[in-house]
Motif scaffolding. Structure first.
Motif, PDB file in Angstrom:
ATOM      1  N   ILE A 100      -8.237  -1.090 -15.355  1.00  0.00           N
ATOM      2  CA  ILE A 100      -7.309  -0.005 -15.053  1.00  0.00           C
ATOM      3  C   ILE A 100      -7.108   0.027 -13.542  1.00  0.00           C
ATOM      4  O   ILE A 100      -8.080   0.028 -12.781  1.00  0.00           O
ATOM      5  N   LEU A 101      -5.856   0.045 -13.125  1.00  0.00           N
ATOM      6  CA  LEU A 101      -5.531   0.167 -11.709  1.00  0.00           C
ATOM      7  C   LEU A 101      -4.825   1.498 -11.490  1.00  0.00           C
ATOM      8  O   LEU A 101      -4.092   1.975 -12.365  1.00  0.00           O
ATOM      9  N   TYR A 102      -5.038   2.070 -10.324  1.00  0.00           N
ATOM     10  CA  TYR A 102      -4.494   3.392 -10.017  1.00  0.00           C
ATOM     11  C   TYR A 102      -3.993   3.404  -8.576  1.00  0.00           C
ATOM     12  O   TYR A 102      -4.664   2.887  -7.674  1.00  0.00           O
ATOM     13  N   THR A 103      -2.815   3.980  -8.353  1.00  0.00           N
ATOM     14  CA  THR A 103      -2.287   4.055  -6.992  1.00  0.00           C
ATOM     15  C   THR A 103      -2.790   5.328  -6.324  1.00  0.00           C
ATOM     16  O   THR A 103      -2.256   6.412  -6.524  1.00  0.00           O
ATOM     17  N   SER A 104      -3.815   5.178  -5.518  1.00  0.00           N
ATOM     18  CA  SER A 104      -4.417   6.277  -4.785  1.00  0.00           C
ATOM     19  C   SER A 104      -3.795   6.352  -3.392  1.00  0.00           C
ATOM     20  O   SER A 104      -2.689   5.847  -3.156  1.00  0.00           O
ATOM     21  N   GLN A 105      -4.501   6.973  -2.461  1.00  0.00           N
ATOM     22  CA  GLN A 105      -3.965   7.173  -1.113  1.00  0.00           C
ATOM     23  C   GLN A 105      -5.085   7.012  -0.111  1.00  0.00           C
ATOM     24  O   GLN A 105      -6.237   7.316  -0.393  1.00  0.00           O
ATOM     25  N   MET A 106      -4.741   6.517   1.080  1.00  0.00           N
ATOM     26  CA  MET A 106      -5.765   6.190   2.067  1.00  0.00           C
ATOM     27  C   MET A 106      -6.614   7.397   2.464  1.00  0.00           C
ATOM     28  O   MET A 106      -7.764   7.236   2.861  1.00  0.00           O
ATOM     29  N   ARG A 138      -5.927   2.227  -2.459  1.00  0.00           N
ATOM     30  CA  ARG A 138      -5.791   3.303  -1.475  1.00  0.00           C
ATOM     31  C   ARG A 138      -4.641   2.988  -0.521  1.00  0.00           C
ATOM     32  O   ARG A 138      -4.823   2.466   0.575  1.00  0.00           O
ATOM     33  N   ASN A 139      -3.457   3.327  -0.981  1.00  0.00           N
ATOM     34  CA  ASN A 139      -2.240   2.981  -0.253  1.00  0.00           C
ATOM     35  C   ASN A 139      -2.111   3.744   1.063  1.00  0.00           C
ATOM     36  O   ASN A 139      -2.441   4.934   1.152  1.00  0.00           O
ATOM     37  N   GLY A 140      -1.592   3.049   2.063  1.00  0.00           N
ATOM     38  CA  GLY A 140      -1.289   3.690   3.332  1.00  0.00           C
ATOM     39  C   GLY A 140      -0.153   4.686   3.181  1.00  0.00           C
ATOM     40  O   GLY A 140       0.568   4.696   2.176  1.00  0.00           O
ATOM     41  N   TYR A 141       0.024   5.524   4.199  1.00  0.00           N
ATOM     42  CA  TYR A 141       1.055   6.556   4.141  1.00  0.00           C
ATOM     43  C   TYR A 141       2.432   5.897   4.134  1.00  0.00           C
ATOM     44  O   TYR A 141       2.728   5.028   4.947  1.00  0.00           O
ATOM     45  N   TYR A 142       3.277   6.332   3.215  1.00  0.00           N
ATOM     46  CA  TYR A 142       4.560   5.659   3.018  1.00  0.00           C
ATOM     47  C   TYR A 142       5.465   5.746   4.253  1.00  0.00           C
ATOM     48  O   TYR A 142       5.795   6.835   4.730  1.00  0.00           O
ATOM     49  N   SER A 190     -12.825  -2.021  -7.614  1.00  0.00           N
ATOM     50  CA  SER A 190     -13.272  -0.656  -7.364  1.00  0.00           C
ATOM     51  C   SER A 190     -12.326   0.029  -6.373  1.00  0.00           C
ATOM     52  O   SER A 190     -11.113  -0.142  -6.449  1.00  0.00           O
ATOM     53  N   ILE A 191     -12.867   0.800  -5.446  1.00  0.00           N
ATOM     54  CA  ILE A 191     -12.027   1.499  -4.474  1.00  0.00           C
ATOM     55  C   ILE A 191     -11.766   0.577  -3.289  1.00  0.00           C
ATOM     56  O   ILE A 191     -12.697   0.072  -2.667  1.00  0.00           O
ATOM     57  N   THR A 192     -10.509   0.361  -2.980  1.00  0.00           N
ATOM     58  CA  THR A 192     -10.150  -0.609  -1.952  1.00  0.00           C
ATOM     59  C   THR A 192     -10.265   0.000  -0.556  1.00  0.00           C
ATOM     60  O   THR A 192     -10.296   1.221  -0.392  1.00  0.00           O
ATOM     61  N   PRO A 193     -10.306  -0.860   0.453  1.00  0.00           N
ATOM     62  CA  PRO A 193     -10.090  -0.356   1.815  1.00  0.00           C
ATOM     63  C   PRO A 193      -8.679   0.232   1.898  1.00  0.00           C
ATOM     64  O   PRO A 193      -7.859   0.032   0.997  1.00  0.00           O
ATOM     65  N   ALA A 194      -8.399   0.914   2.973  1.00  0.00           N
ATOM     66  CA  ALA A 194      -7.039   1.416   3.183  1.00  0.00           C
ATOM     67  C   ALA A 194      -6.073   0.235   3.267  1.00  0.00           C
ATOM     68  O   ALA A 194      -6.296  -0.706   4.021  1.00  0.00           O
ATOM     69  N   LEU A 195      -5.024   0.277   2.467  1.00  0.00           N
ATOM     70  CA  LEU A 195      -4.008  -0.772   2.461  1.00  0.00           C
ATOM     71  C   LEU A 195      -2.881  -0.301   3.361  1.00  0.00           C
ATOM     72  O   LEU A 195      -2.030   0.494   2.960  1.00  0.00           O
ATOM     73  N   THR A 196      -2.872  -0.784   4.599  1.00  0.00           N
ATOM     74  CA  THR A 196      -1.997  -0.192   5.609  1.00  0.00           C
ATOM     75  C   THR A 196      -1.175  -1.205   6.382  1.00  0.00           C
ATOM     76  O   THR A 196      -1.466  -2.398   6.391  1.00  0.00           O
TER      77      THR A 196
END
Length: 287
Positions: A100-106, A138-142, A190-196
């Motif tokens: 399961i993948l989930y689009t989280s936030q940094m 953990r997506n960076g701020y859009y 698992s929980i990724t680093p911030a993707l920025t």
């Protein structure tokens, strides 16, 4: 089969676009509230089914045969968001998805003043407790939020807002490409680093870029949180939106969006798009 939820939204649709470059269409399914809006995907061979986070039975049908499910976070806050995410996660597990993948936030953090951040943190806890392989992106701020954040500054020559902090502005397209690569090639667990993106800029830096692109001088004016709140409410902004804005400024002052991490660049195999790239594209579309 790879299932992507929210594929009629900006991020979900772009993820599917990149998936179609990596795997055959028959290996992709989308779960959308309105299948009519996804007929173009169906015509390309993608399986399109109705799925509603408030209707578990619809998700069972939409997720049927899934090996992986990517859950694009709901555009909701608080208990409603958590309930919808829980339903989607439970259903993905129930149909036998192996990941399961989930689009989280940094800034995912239960103590963050930015309203979506505690919801993302709570959803990550749900994923941890499920004991199924997962990736929380953990997506960076859009970066697409940068120009709207300036309000009418292009016309007035002033961006009036509370004190803020640096933000690692990140393009939707880069995040979508990273999600597609993760779904097809792995690499993040698992929980990724911030993707920025590769730089963090405050609102004054955003204003400078917009000024250079448009040729119109923009001055940064700092006001108190209360002045900002009063101004927005007086001009008809809904209180929940005002609170969201103020939470953003408070979180940015605390450095919650300031991290710049090389993981996204490594994953997509090139430098991320810059804020200048996104601003140029955004303003050209508005012409």
């Amino acid at each position: 089969m790879i299932i992507v939820t929210g594929a009629n939204g900006k991020l979900g649709r772009t993820i599917v676009k990149h998936l179609l470059e990596l795997v055959p269409a028959e290996g992709i399914g989308v779960s959308v509230q309105n299948p009519e809006k996804a007929r173009d995907l169906e015509q390309r061979g993608v399986r399109v089914r109705r799925g509603d986070f408030d209707d578990a039975a619809s998700l069972v049908h939409a997720f049927e045969g899934a090996s992986q499910v990517l859950i694009v976070s709901a555009p909701r806050l608080g208990e409603q968001a958590l309930r919808q995410h829980q339903t989607a996660i439970d259903t993905a597990k129930a149909v036998g998805a192996q990941r399961i993948l989930y689009t989280s936030q940094m800034a995912a953090n239960p103590a963050s003043p930015f309203a979506p951040a505690p919801d993302h943190a709570a959803t990550e806890e749900t994923l941890r407790a499920l004991r199924v392989a997962f990736t929380s992106l953990r997506n960076g701020y859009y970066a697409s939020s940068a120009v709207p954040l300036l309000g009418d500054a292009i016309e007035t020559g002033e961006v009036v807002a509370p004190e803020d902090g640096p933000v690692a502005w990140t393009a939707h397209d880069d995040l979508a490409r990273a999600a597609a690569i993760t779904l097809t090639k792995g690499g993040l667990d698992s929980i990724t680093p911030a993707l920025t993106g590769s730089e963090a800029l405050d609102l004054a830096g955003v204003a400078e870029i917009v000024s250079e692109v448009t040729g119109r001088p923009i001055r940064r004016v700092v006001v108190s949180d209360e002045e900002f709140r009063s101004h927005l409410l007086a001009h008809g902004s809904p209180e929940p939106m005002v609170n969201m804005y103020l939470g953003y400024f408070a979180a940015s002052r605390q450095g919650e969006f300031a991290t710049v991490d090389p993981t996204l660049a490594r994953l997509i195999g090139r430098p991320p798009l810059t804020l200048r790239d996104v601003v140029k594209a955004t303003l050209q579309m508005e012409k």
